[in-house]
Design a protein around this motif. Structure first.
Motif, PDB file in Angstrom:
ATOM      1  N   GLN A   1       0.827  -1.202   0.000  1.00  0.00           N
ATOM      2  CA  GLN A   1       0.000   0.000   0.000  1.00  0.00           C
ATOM      3  C   GLN A   1       0.857   1.245   0.000  1.00  0.00           C
ATOM      4  OE1 GLN A   1      -3.400   0.051   2.646  1.00  0.00           O
ATOM      5  NE2 GLN A   1      -3.240  -2.142   2.910  1.00  0.00           N
ATOM      6  N   SER A   2       1.517   1.532  -1.135  1.00  0.00           N
ATOM      7  CA  SER A   2       2.252   2.787  -1.207  1.00  0.00           C
ATOM      8  C   SER A   2       1.263   3.948  -1.231  1.00  0.00           C
ATOM      9  CB  SER A   2       3.146   2.807  -2.439  1.00  0.00           C
ATOM     10  OG  SER A   2       2.412   2.407  -3.570  1.00  0.00           O
ATOM     11  N   ILE A   3       0.082   3.721  -1.812  1.00  0.00           N
ATOM     12  CA  ILE A   3      -1.087   4.584  -1.591  1.00  0.00           C
ATOM     13  C   ILE A   3      -2.085   3.711  -0.852  1.00  0.00           C
ATOM     14  CG2 ILE A   3      -2.882   5.968  -2.660  1.00  0.00           C
ATOM     15  CD1 ILE A   3      -0.306   7.050  -3.461  1.00  0.00           C
ATOM     16  N   TRP A   4      -2.698   4.273   0.217  1.00  0.00           N
ATOM     17  CA  TRP A   4      -3.643   3.457   0.964  1.00  0.00           C
ATOM     18  C   TRP A   4      -4.770   2.988   0.056  1.00  0.00           C
ATOM     19  CZ3 TRP A   4      -4.520   6.680   6.025  1.00  0.00           C
ATOM     20  CH2 TRP A   4      -3.304   6.751   6.713  1.00  0.00           C
ATOM     21  N   PHE A   5      -5.202   1.763   0.270  1.00  0.00           N
ATOM     22  CA  PHE A   5      -6.210   1.189  -0.617  1.00  0.00           C
ATOM     23  C   PHE A   5      -7.564   1.874  -0.473  1.00  0.00           C
ATOM     24  CE2 PHE A   5      -3.950  -3.133  -1.132  1.00  0.00           C
ATOM     25  CZ  PHE A   5      -3.126  -2.567  -2.079  1.00  0.00           C
ATOM     26  N   ILE A   6      -7.786   2.541   0.667  1.00  0.00           N
ATOM     27  CA  ILE A   6      -9.059   3.271   0.792  1.00  0.00           C
ATOM     28  C   ILE A   6      -9.125   4.385  -0.241  1.00  0.00           C
ATOM     29  CG2 ILE A   6      -8.126   4.773   2.591  1.00  0.00           C
ATOM     30  CD1 ILE A   6     -10.887   5.104   3.674  1.00  0.00           C
ATOM     31  N   LEU A   7      -7.939   4.950  -0.596  1.00  0.00           N
ATOM     32  CA  LEU A   7      -7.921   5.995  -1.611  1.00  0.00           C
ATOM     33  C   LEU A   7      -7.999   5.397  -3.004  1.00  0.00           C
ATOM     34  CD1 LEU A   7      -5.130   8.215  -0.062  1.00  0.00           C
ATOM     35  CD2 LEU A   7      -7.584   8.587   0.000  1.00  0.00           C
ATOM     36  N   VAL A   8      -7.361   4.222  -3.177  1.00  0.00           N
ATOM     37  CA  VAL A   8      -7.332   3.623  -4.512  1.00  0.00           C
ATOM     38  C   VAL A   8      -8.701   3.083  -4.886  1.00  0.00           C
ATOM     39  CG1 VAL A   8      -6.237   1.893  -5.950  1.00  0.00           C
ATOM     40  CG2 VAL A   8      -4.920   3.103  -4.233  1.00  0.00           C
ATOM     41  N   MET A   9      -9.353   2.399  -3.935  1.00  0.00           N
ATOM     42  CA  MET A   9     -10.674   1.842  -4.287  1.00  0.00           C
ATOM     43  C   MET A   9     -11.681   2.084  -3.165  1.00  0.00           C
ATOM     44  SD  MET A   9      -9.492  -2.026  -4.296  1.00  0.00           S
ATOM     45  CE  MET A   9      -8.487  -2.683  -3.017  1.00  0.00           C
TER      46      MET A   9
END
Lengths: 415, 223, 368
Positions: free
Chosen positions: A213-221
């Protein structure tokens, strides 16, 4: 990579410790199993106690917070700010008579609280509280960590059915029938939410999921997060999905006949569920122990859990509950569709990434591509929700201006 | 739009959580946990100097051991449990006993040994009020023609036995007289407020300014 | 393939159940979650109020009426004293009538607040709206304490007026309350009225058509929610209701949502009535001197008022003595339960609770 905090105890460190101890006492290498056993016992002891204590404080926090939401004080008499209230409650429950109904199926009735508590505790052993190193979970870094969680949580529905069936009470049976139907239904959207995470992380291991999670998954999806949150709220049967207990309808649902220590254990399991769920969601969607370096990873993990728990409390103190058929409809008509759509979306995006070469050496996505994904997914999510909202709501709940019935013949017209 | 109502509701609960003006007016009867600020207020000090001068008290209050008494806010009209009865005003006419819907007042009178000219009253031998069965409707007070019986202002009358709940004539005589202003506008006019602790003597509670001995013969009887 | 054979289950809802609003008992037959038969059982709170009234004098009965609908004692008092006044031909001073209307409308708000709060509690909202409602109800009860020294069992009214004038500080507090209250109602509305879960749970649930409602004799908000515009305050104005200006809110179709929404709008109308009363009220006596023991002439009478729950009427027969020969109460809660079976059949267990909650019964009045 941040170094392991020194205070962190895991199965492996303990085993090495006991191994050294046994060696120094003069036993041979053939006694290695003893070290494993001792370490296992002490780590179980530790997990159970940590979880029970944190649940105790969680119940206090929940009651205080809900009290504040309801513009009153919560418990504030025992100890500073009422913090000893959970201990007083447990003491009371232990001293109460432990009744078993005559007509009850006694072994099932007795086993049900344990069957409900054990899986909740077992989830905690795979949660990576610390940073990326492999031994940061309490017991073990299972390479099938998330599968383990899915498998273990499905025991819940059996336990609740055991409690309802064993107590031979009509309310309890109704509650546990609802529970069986609801929990099994909501496991599917939950699994769909998890699947979309797995597509991106490419691994079942919890540490690997955090690492990817280099970008948090809450932001990705965000859609996957919504599906998983809704499903797991239903899994632990809190408002708006608290059909299993449904105090105002069933008295107390599946735990109607329980009293004394058995009731305490049931409640322990029930109040442990939000903590465990918050831990799982933090790992899957909020980047686990990631955070800024001035605090250790464990603290960041706790902060994220705290925020999630507060969110759950906020929802719990605001919304009423849905009816059982509406809950089932929500799972199968909305969450199931959204979950599938989310998987489709993420899979397509992943394929595109592979085609365009936006992957790192180990097969995971680059940060830049994940940002693009996040932007696309947020847009798609918002559009999907708007369409869904207008599609579901508008027509059905339109209230025309009332017209007086001709049945009343009082001279109101000229007032 | 459909779906926004849920979030509007979340906003309302959050507003009620953070805004102090929306809080319930909570009375932590009989006592409340006091913060150092409360203690400083009681001591008429500013909080900083209080914490500096009373470190132990501050610590105790932080762990929740210091308490302050909290009283229920009441209006002077409150119909309280114990009755205020003035034996010097009572003639033993038993109007209250006749008017009680439950018949819980028991009065036994005898001839008075003192000067008949002065009070024209009987001697009250028994005046029992069974407040365990009383529902505090106040009809006995309304019925009293001489303003001898008044509702009380308290409510802390818990006893361990039902028989203890019967108030007898000695208790009524000995009790501190804090009559409620319920159905007694003359008490309100005098500024009497039992909740603030003011008591009233037998010559202050009547409908007349200052009943003299002559008054008793003429005006009271007429009413 | 044949369908699965299922067996109906009979469940005793109550008398000890968190959501039957007292000691009400329902023998419900379920087919799974669906209700196929309902049999209400009354009488767990029967105290024989009507019989007790025969051995009390006319003023003492006021205290009995407090205990019937214990969340709306003021309305009970009014209904009773109006009957006695009609029976014994007692005049009521104008100021007393205004004070009566103000206090009865306050009581209506308090009662509707409780009904709304408990409906939401039955919906499973973890008591948050209930506590918000109670917070406002508490202020009304404080007003009652100023007015008559009690909060629930008020016994404020007497045949011939009210027993004492309102104290001076009452009017200030009342003004503060009626200026705050519309804001509070707006807040409650945005918490409940637009909440989609509430809409999904209540709209179309427990339908009671206007014909059905009139046929089964229901009254009050339950009748008005079925779009029947019937309110005794307008249809047969008593006290000073013909001098104030207010609307009668009606519902659309008679479902649970309408019953909730009609109550909410009625609270706004009550505020309107109270503020008009405050403008119109003038100093004067508040009680006609009546003898201690009222002896009405031989005869019988019926008189009713629009209570918070519906038409609350007293039928009294006098034989010329100090206590009535017969006293019969037309209790709205009891009569509103008449169409219960039609409303419940075919709905689910969760709906049963909210339909019962939306009828707003008080067991003290149902069983008397």
């Amino acid at each position: 990579m941040t170094p392991t905090p020194a205070f962190f105890i895991s199965f492996y460190t303990l085993r090495d410790l006991f191994d050294n101890l046994i060696q120094s006492l003069g036993f041979g290498a053939s006694f290695g199993w003893m070290a494993g056993l001792l370490a296992g016992i002490s780590i179980s002891f530790l997990i159970i106690n940590v979880m029970v204590m944190s649940t105790a404080f969680y119940t206090w926090f929940e009651r205080r917070m809900i009290g504040r939401f309801q513009v009153r004080r919560g418990p504030n008499r025992n100890g500073p700010f009422g913090i000893l209230q959970p201990f007083a409650d447990v003491l009371k429950l232990i001293m109460k008579e432990d009744t078993i109904p005559d007509a009850a199926d006694k072994p099932v009735f007795t086993l049900a609280p344990i069957a409900l508590l054990a899986p909740t505790l077992m989830i905690m052993i795979v949660i990576p509280f610390g940073t990326y190193a492999s031994d940061q979970a309490f017991l073990s870094n299972l390479n099938i960590g998330i599968l383990f969680i899915v498998g273990v949580t499905s025991v819940n529905s059996i336990a609740i059915f055991m409690a309802g069936w064993g107590s031979r009470n009509k309310y309890a049976i109704l509650g546990s029938m609802r529970g069986a139907a609801m929990l099994i239904s909501y496991e599917i959207p939950m699994a769909l939410g998890i699947t979309s995470v797995l597509l991106l992380s490419g691994s079942l291991a919890m540490t690997q999921i955090v690492q990817s999670q280099s970008i948090w998954f809450i932001l990705v999806m965000p859609m996957g997060f919504f599906v998983f949150m809704a499903a797991s709220t239903a899994e632990m049967s809190r408002t708006p999905f608290d059909q299993i207990e449904a105090e105002s309808e069933l008295g107390s649902g599946y735990n109607t006949e329980y009293s004394g220590i058995k009731f305490a254990v049931l409640f322990l399991a029930e109040f442990m569920a939000p903590i465990v769920t918050a831990a799982v969601v933090t790992t899957l969607f909020l980047g686990g122990s990631q955070g800024f370096d001035f605090l250790p990873g464990g603290i960041w993990f706790a902060i994220k859990m705290f925020v999630l728990i507060f969110l759950l409390l906020w929802v719990r103190s605001t919304w009423p509950r849905l009816r059982i058929d509406q809950i089932m409809g929500f799972a199968w008509k909305i969450l199931f569709g959204l979950g599938l759509f989310n998987i489709f979306l993420v899979a397509v995006e992943f394929m595109v990434a592979v085609e365009l070469g936006h992957t790192k050496d180990d097969g995971s996505l680059t940060t830049e591509y994940m940002l693009i994904m996040a932007a696309v997914n947020w847009m798609v999510t918002i559009i999907a929700f708007v369409i869904l909202a207008n599609f579901v709501g508008k027509k059905k709940y339109h209230r025309p201006e009332p017209t007086a019935s001709p049945l009343a013949n009082m001279g109101i017209g000229g007032d | 739009m459909y779906g926004l109502g849920l979030f509007k509701g979340l906003g309302i609960t959050m507003k009620n959580l953070v805004s102090p003006s929306r809080q319930f007016n909570i009375v932590q009867y009989p006592n409340r946990r006091a913060s150092p600020f409360d203690l400083a207020k009681v001591d008429n000090q500013n909080p900083i100097s209080f914490i500096a001068t009373h470190p132990i008290k501050t610590l105790r209050s932080l762990i929740g051991l210091e308490t302050l008494v909290d009283r229920m806010p009441q209006h002077a009209n409150f119909r309280g449990e114990e009755f205020a009865w003035y034996d010097r005003r009572c003639t033993g006419c038993a109007s209250c006993a006749k008017y009680c819907p439950l018949g819980i007042i028991k009065i036994v009178t005898g001839t008075s040994g003192v000067n008949q000219q002065e009070g024209q009253s009987y001697d009250i031998d028994v005046f029992d009020i069974d407040i365990g069965r009383c529902m505090f409707c106040g009809l006995c007070v309304e019925a009293c023609p001489y303003d001898a019986l008044h509702m009380g202002s308290g409510f802390e009358e818990g006893k361990y036995r039902r028989s203890d709940l019967v108030i007898n004539v000695d208790q009524l005589k000995a009790a501190e007289k804090k009559p409620s202003t319920w159905f007694r506008p003359q008490l309100t006019d005098r500024g009497h407020d039992p909740i603030k602790g003011s008591t009233a003597d037998w010559d202050q509670v009547g409908r007349h300014e200052k009943p003299s001995l002559e008054d008793q013969g003429e005006r009271w009887a007429k009413r | 393939m044949s369908t699965i054979r299922t067996e109906p289950v009979t469940i005793n809802l109550g008398p000890q159940h968190p959501s039957t609003h007292g000691v009400f008992r329902l023998r419900v037959t379920f087919d799974g979650e669906e209700i196929i038969d309902v049999e209400p059982v009354f009488g767990y709170l029967h105290r024989g109020t009507e019989k007790l009234a025969e051995s009390r004098n006319y003023v003492q009965i006021v205290t009995l009426t407090d205990r019937m609908d214990y969340v709306a004692s003021m309305s009970n008092n009014l209904a009773y004293v109006r009957t006695v006044e009609k029976l014994a031909d007692i005049d009521v001073p104008e100021r007393a009538q205004y004070i009566r209307v103000i206090s009865v409308e306050l009581q209506r708000i308090a009662s509707h607040l409780m009904a709304t709060g408990f409906l939401l509690n039955d919906l499973g909202a973890l008591a948050t709206p209930l506590v918000y409602c109670f917070r406002e109800r508490e202020r009304i009860l404080d007003l009652f304490e100023m007015l008559c020294g009690a909060r629930i069992t008020l016994s404020y009214m007497r045949p011939g007026g009210v027993f004492q004038d309102a104290p001076a500080d009452f009017w200030n507090s009342l003004n503060v309350l009626i200026s705050d209250f519309p804001n509070y109602l707006d807040e409650l509305e945005s918490l409940i009225t637009t909440n989609e879960i509430v809409l999904a749970r209540t709209i179309g649930v427990g339908l009671l058509s206007d014909t059905q409602a009139v046929d089964s004799g229901v009254s009050g908000p339950v009748l008005r929610a079925a779009s029947v515009k019937w309110d005794l305050r307008k249809a047969n104005p008593y006290e000073i209701y013909d001098r104030v200006n207010f609307d009668i809110p009606i519902g659309n179709s008679g479902d649970t949502y309408d019953r909730y929404y009609v109550r909410l709008q009625e609270m706004r109308e009550s505020i309107k009535i109270i503020s008009q009363c405050i403008e119109q009220i003038e100093p004067g006596p508040v009680r006609t001197e009546t003898p201690f023991f009222i002896r009405p002439p031989v005869g019988e009478t019926y008189s009713s008022v629009e209570g918070p729950k519906g038409e609350l009427g007293f039928y009294m027969v006098s034989d010329g003595g100090i206590s009535p020969y017969r006293c019969k109460v037309r209790a709205p809660s009891f009569i509103n339960l008449t169409p219960l079976k039609d409303m419940l059949t075919g709905w689910k267990m969760g709906d049963l609770i909210i339909i019962l909650g939306s009828i707003d019964i008080v067991l003290g009045e149902v069983d008397r």
